[in-house]
Scaffold this motif. Structure first.
Motif, PDB file in Angstrom:
ATOM      1  N   THR A  23      47.526 -56.468 -31.379  1.00  0.00           N
ATOM      2  CA  THR A  23      46.367 -56.376 -31.811  1.00  0.00           C
ATOM      3  C   THR A  23      46.146 -55.082 -32.875  1.00  0.00           C
ATOM      4  OG1 THR A  23      45.326 -57.618 -30.107  1.00  0.00           O
ATOM      5  CG2 THR A  23      43.846 -56.155 -31.430  1.00  0.00           C
ATOM      6  N   ALA A  24      46.629 -54.103 -32.325  1.00  0.00           N
ATOM      7  CA  ALA A  24      46.779 -52.699 -33.134  1.00  0.00           C
ATOM      8  C   ALA A  24      47.611 -52.744 -34.527  1.00  0.00           C
ATOM      9  CB  ALA A  24      47.373 -51.808 -32.345  1.00  0.00           C
ATOM     10  N   LYS A  25      48.356 -53.722 -34.419  1.00  0.00           N
ATOM     11  CA  LYS A  25      48.924 -54.000 -35.895  1.00  0.00           C
ATOM     12  C   LYS A  25      48.407 -55.117 -36.572  1.00  0.00           C
ATOM     13  CE  LYS A  25      53.506 -52.711 -33.439  1.00  0.00           C
ATOM     14  NZ  LYS A  25      54.681 -53.443 -33.007  1.00  0.00           N
ATOM     15  N   GLY A  26      47.357 -55.603 -36.314  1.00  0.00           N
ATOM     16  CA  GLY A  26      46.744 -56.603 -36.933  1.00  0.00           C
ATOM     17  C   GLY A  26      47.276 -57.906 -36.783  1.00  0.00           C
ATOM     18  N   ARG A  27      48.163 -58.310 -36.053  1.00  0.00           N
ATOM     19  CA  ARG A  27      48.580 -59.542 -35.731  1.00  0.00           C
ATOM     20  C   ARG A  27      48.078 -60.438 -34.852  1.00  0.00           C
ATOM     21  NH1 ARG A  27      54.629 -60.680 -34.938  1.00  0.00           N
ATOM     22  NH2 ARG A  27      53.692 -62.595 -35.683  1.00  0.00           N
ATOM     23  N   VAL A  28      47.253 -59.976 -33.736  1.00  0.00           N
ATOM     24  CA  VAL A  28      46.430 -60.818 -32.569  1.00  0.00           C
ATOM     25  C   VAL A  28      44.897 -60.555 -32.840  1.00  0.00           C
ATOM     26  CG1 VAL A  28      46.254 -60.973 -30.290  1.00  0.00           C
ATOM     27  CG2 VAL A  28      48.311 -61.066 -31.292  1.00  0.00           C
ATOM     28  N   ARG A  29      44.352 -61.397 -32.639  1.00  0.00           N
ATOM     29  CA  ARG A  29      42.694 -61.349 -32.672  1.00  0.00           C
ATOM     30  C   ARG A  29      42.490 -60.342 -31.666  1.00  0.00           C
ATOM     31  NH1 ARG A  29      40.430 -65.226 -30.954  1.00  0.00           N
ATOM     32  NH2 ARG A  29      42.032 -66.406 -30.528  1.00  0.00           N
ATOM     33  N   THR A  48      46.783 -65.617 -32.663  1.00  0.00           N
ATOM     34  CA  THR A  48      47.080 -64.674 -34.104  1.00  0.00           C
ATOM     35  C   THR A  48      46.055 -64.813 -35.069  1.00  0.00           C
ATOM     36  OG1 THR A  48      48.453 -66.523 -34.880  1.00  0.00           O
ATOM     37  CG2 THR A  48      49.651 -64.838 -33.836  1.00  0.00           C
ATOM     38  N   THR A  49      45.971 -63.728 -35.965  1.00  0.00           N
ATOM     39  CA  THR A  49      44.964 -63.503 -36.840  1.00  0.00           C
ATOM     40  C   THR A  49      45.286 -64.672 -38.146  1.00  0.00           C
ATOM     41  OG1 THR A  49      46.181 -61.728 -37.823  1.00  0.00           O
ATOM     42  CG2 THR A  49      44.431 -61.166 -36.290  1.00  0.00           C
ATOM     43  N   GLN A  53      49.241 -55.579 -22.335  1.00  0.00           N
ATOM     44  CA  GLN A  53      49.934 -54.364 -23.143  1.00  0.00           C
ATOM     45  C   GLN A  53      50.613 -54.798 -24.638  1.00  0.00           C
ATOM     46  OE1 GLN A  53      49.518 -50.885 -22.701  1.00  0.00           O
ATOM     47  NE2 GLN A  53      50.028 -50.924 -24.974  1.00  0.00           N
ATOM     48  N   LEU A  54      51.298 -56.306 -24.477  1.00  0.00           N
ATOM     49  CA  LEU A  54      52.020 -56.739 -25.512  1.00  0.00           C
ATOM     50  C   LEU A  54      51.026 -57.176 -26.316  1.00  0.00           C
ATOM     51  CD1 LEU A  54      54.230 -58.227 -27.075  1.00  0.00           C
ATOM     52  CD2 LEU A  54      53.803 -60.290 -25.395  1.00  0.00           C
TER      53      LEU A  54
END
Length: 198
Positions: free
Chosen positions: A146-152, A197-198, A140-141
């Motif tokens: 991911t939804a915030k664009g921080r994680v691939r 992370t992206t 969930q974390l």
């Protein structure tokens, strides 16, 4: 599993928690001084002021007793999610470092892991305490980040937990006594974050 086994054997008769606590304390003390291989249930019984039949009524084997002494059920606690990715990943890394830095855990793990082979149910319970129970909340974390664009996209919680927990476990099992200090924590945290992370 631990309570179920012993409670089945003593159906109708409540366990004396004082004996449980004395045996657990004696087991931890002897692990620290004698190691897993040198630990005997007879020695645990003597130090705790009880007898081996009383121990076997509660734990079906040395591996079961050591498992509970080193990895109590309280380990399976929730992740303190802050909403900050680095803070939460660091909490996971720091928790692994704290667990595997325990001298008793270091003394017990090599022998315990070997003795888990004939006890698959105990092995599953240990894995659940250390990793599996946290997969849902860690996923969930990751999904939130991911939804915030921080994680691939596609990063899996079980992979992240294997990297973090596996690094700590390998450090304990590798000769040379790697110190799981702040430098280690920062290094593993950075590697984990750069990997997801992206």
């Amino acid at each position: 599993m631990k309570a179920t086994t012993s409670e089945t054997r003593t159906a109708g008769r409540p366990r004396d928690r004082r004996i449980d606590e004395a045996v657990i304390a004696a087991t931890r003390e002897l692990l620290a001084t004698e190691g897993y291989a040198g630990l005997s249930l007879a020695a645990v019984a003597t130090r705790s002021g009880t007898n081996t039949p009383a121990i076997y009524r509660r734990w079906e084997s040395k591996a079961h007793l050591v498992h509970e002494a080193v990895f109590p059920e309280s380990l399976a606690t929730g992740l303190p999610s802050t909403g900050d990715l680095r803070t939460d990943v660091e909490a996971l890394v720091r928790g692994s470092a704290l667990l595997f830095s325990d001298p008793v855990a270091r003394a017990a793990l090599p022998g315990l892991l070997s003795d888990l082979v004939p006890h698959p149910e105990l092995h599953r319970e240990l894995m659940d305490q250390l990793w599996v129970s946290r997969i849902g909340e860690v996923q969930q974390l990751l999904d939130d980040a991911t939804a915030k664009g921080r994680v691939r996209r596609g990063v899996r919680a079980d992979h992240l937990l294997n990297i973090i927990g596996g690094s700590a476990l390998l450090a304990v099992l590798t000769p040379g006594q790697t110190v799981l200090d702040e430098a280690w924590i920062n290094s593993i945290c950075t590697l984990a974050l750069e990997g997801i992370t992206t």
